[in-house]
Design a protein around this motif. Structure first.
Motif, PDB file in Angstrom:
ATOM      1  N   ALA A 147      73.268 -56.720  -2.855  1.00 38.08           N
ATOM      2  CA  ALA A 147      72.492 -56.119  -1.769  1.00 38.08           C
ATOM      3  C   ALA A 147      71.113 -56.752  -1.669  1.00 38.08           C
ATOM      4  O   ALA A 147      70.619 -57.034  -0.567  1.00 38.08           O
ATOM      5  CB  ALA A 147      72.376 -54.614  -1.980  1.00 38.08           C
ATOM      6  N   HIS A 148      70.490 -56.981  -2.814  1.00 41.84           N
ATOM      7  CA  HIS A 148      69.151 -57.565  -2.796  1.00 41.84           C
ATOM      8  C   HIS A 148      69.181 -59.009  -2.309  1.00 41.84           C
ATOM      9  O   HIS A 148      68.319 -59.424  -1.525  1.00 41.84           O
ATOM     10  CB  HIS A 148      68.504 -57.484  -4.175  1.00 41.84           C
ATOM     11  N   THR A 149      70.150 -59.789  -2.748  1.00 43.95           N
ATOM     12  CA  THR A 149      70.242 -61.175  -2.285  1.00 43.95           C
ATOM     13  C   THR A 149      70.567 -61.229  -0.793  1.00 43.95           C
ATOM     14  O   THR A 149      70.082 -62.119  -0.089  1.00 43.95           O
ATOM     15  CB  THR A 149      71.274 -61.987  -3.085  1.00 43.95           C
ATOM     16  N   ALA A 150      71.357 -60.287  -0.307  1.00 46.84           N
ATOM     17  CA  ALA A 150      71.636 -60.233   1.129  1.00 46.84           C
ATOM     18  C   ALA A 150      70.359 -59.919   1.907  1.00 46.84           C
ATOM     19  O   ALA A 150      70.124 -60.496   2.977  1.00 46.84           O
ATOM     20  CB  ALA A 150      72.709 -59.197   1.420  1.00 46.84           C
ATOM     21  N   LEU A 151      69.526 -59.029   1.384  1.00 50.56           N
ATOM     22  CA  LEU A 151      68.256 -58.707   2.027  1.00 50.56           C
ATOM     23  C   LEU A 151      67.345 -59.928   2.059  1.00 50.56           C
ATOM     24  O   LEU A 151      66.715 -60.217   3.079  1.00 50.56           O
ATOM     25  CB  LEU A 151      67.569 -57.551   1.303  1.00 50.56           C
ATOM     26  N   LEU A 152      67.267 -60.651   0.941  1.00 47.27           N
ATOM     27  CA  LEU A 152      66.441 -61.857   0.905  1.00 47.27           C
ATOM     28  C   LEU A 152      66.942 -62.899   1.902  1.00 47.27           C
ATOM     29  O   LEU A 152      66.148 -63.554   2.587  1.00 47.27           O
ATOM     30  CB  LEU A 152      66.426 -62.445  -0.510  1.00 47.27           C
ATOM     31  N   LYS A 153      68.243 -63.048   1.993  1.00 51.91           N
ATOM     32  CA  LYS A 153      68.827 -64.010   2.932  1.00 51.91           C
ATOM     33  C   LYS A 153      68.511 -63.607   4.367  1.00 51.91           C
ATOM     34  O   LYS A 153      68.174 -64.457   5.204  1.00 51.91           O
ATOM     35  CB  LYS A 153      70.334 -64.079   2.718  1.00 51.91           C
ATOM     36  N   LYS A 154      68.593 -62.316   4.660  1.00 51.99           N
ATOM     37  CA  LYS A 154      68.290 -61.825   6.002  1.00 51.99           C
ATOM     38  C   LYS A 154      66.818 -62.074   6.343  1.00 51.99           C
ATOM     39  O   LYS A 154      66.493 -62.464   7.469  1.00 51.99           O
ATOM     40  CB  LYS A 154      68.608 -60.346   6.087  1.00 51.99           C
ATOM     41  N   MET A 155      65.946 -61.863   5.393  1.00 59.22           N
ATOM     42  CA  MET A 155      64.529 -62.104   5.614  1.00 59.22           C
ATOM     43  C   MET A 155      64.245 -63.589   5.842  1.00 59.22           C
ATOM     44  O   MET A 155      63.430 -63.951   6.694  1.00 59.22           O
ATOM     45  CB  MET A 155      63.712 -61.561   4.443  1.00 59.22           C
ATOM     46  N   ARG A 156      64.912 -64.455   5.059  1.00 63.12           N
ATOM     47  CA  ARG A 156      64.745 -65.899   5.243  1.00 63.12           C
ATOM     48  C   ARG A 156      65.203 -66.336   6.624  1.00 63.12           C
ATOM     49  O   ARG A 156      64.565 -67.132   7.292  1.00 63.12           O
ATOM     50  CB  ARG A 156      65.543 -66.669   4.180  1.00 63.12           C
ATOM     51  N   ARG A 157      66.350 -65.810   7.042  1.00 63.96           N
ATOM     52  CA  ARG A 157      66.877 -66.176   8.368  1.00 63.96           C
ATOM     53  C   ARG A 157      66.000 -65.613   9.491  1.00 63.96           C
ATOM     54  O   ARG A 157      65.922 -66.193  10.560  1.00 63.96           O
ATOM     55  CB  ARG A 157      68.299 -65.690   8.521  1.00 63.96           C
ATOM     56  N   GLY A 158      65.360 -64.497   9.241  1.00 68.08           N
ATOM     57  CA  GLY A 158      64.461 -63.920  10.237  1.00 68.08           C
ATOM     58  C   GLY A 158      63.238 -64.786  10.479  1.00 68.08           C
ATOM     59  O   GLY A 158      62.700 -64.836  11.582  1.00 68.08           O
ATOM     60  N   LYS A 159      62.791 -65.476   9.437  1.00 69.21           N
ATOM     61  CA  LYS A 159      61.642 -66.376   9.580  1.00 69.21           C
ATOM     62  C   LYS A 159      62.005 -67.595  10.414  1.00 69.21           C
ATOM     63  O   LYS A 159      61.171 -68.150  11.103  1.00 69.21           O
ATOM     64  CB  LYS A 159      61.150 -66.815   8.210  1.00 69.21           C
ATOM     65  N   ILE A 160      63.259 -68.009  10.346  1.00 70.90           N
ATOM     66  CA  ILE A 160      63.702 -69.187  11.108  1.00 70.90           C
ATOM     67  C   ILE A 160      63.812 -68.801  12.542  1.00 70.90           C
ATOM     68  O   ILE A 160      63.331 -69.299  13.461  1.00 70.90           O
ATOM     69  CB  ILE A 160      65.054 -69.712  10.603  1.00 70.90           C
TER      70      ILE A 160
END
Length: 83
Positions: free
Chosen positions: A70-83
Motif C-alpha cells: 500500500a505504501h509503495t503504491a502511494l509513493l508511485k501514485k505521488m511520483r506519477r502525479g508530479k509528472i
C-alpha cells in the motif's frame, strides 16, 4: 459448442506473481517509523495468548506485506502525479 468451452477455459488460467520486497523503501525514515508503529500495534492487538505463535507470525507477514504494498503504491501514485 466444444471450441467455445476450450476458448473459455484458455482465458481463465491463473497467473501467480511473486512479490519481492523493494528494500530501498526502507531507507525512507517515514516508512520505517510507520512500519515500526504498525508492528507494535499488530502484536499488541493480536498476541493475546489464545492463538498459536505460528498463526500470529504468518498473519503478521501478510499484514506487513500489505502495508508495504500500500505504501509503495502511494509513493508511485505521488511520483506519477508530479509528472
Amino acid at each position: 459448442m466444444f471450441p467455445i468451452l476450450v476458448d473459455f477455459f484458455s482465458h481463465s488460467v491463473c497467473v501467480s506473481t511473486l512479490w519481492k520486497l523493494n528494500s530501498s523503501i526502507l531507507n525512507n525514515p517515514q516508512v520505517k517509523e510507520n512500519l515500526k508503529s504498525a508492528i507494535e500495534s499488530y502484536f499488541k492487538e493480536n498476541d493475546n495468548g489464545e492463538v498459536s505463535p505460528t498463526i500470529i507470525w504468518d498473519a503478521f507477514k501478510a499484514v506487513l506485506r500489505g502495508k508495504i504494498i500500500a505504501h509503495t503504491a502511494l509513493l508511485k501514485k505521488m511520483r506519477r502525479g508530479k509528472i
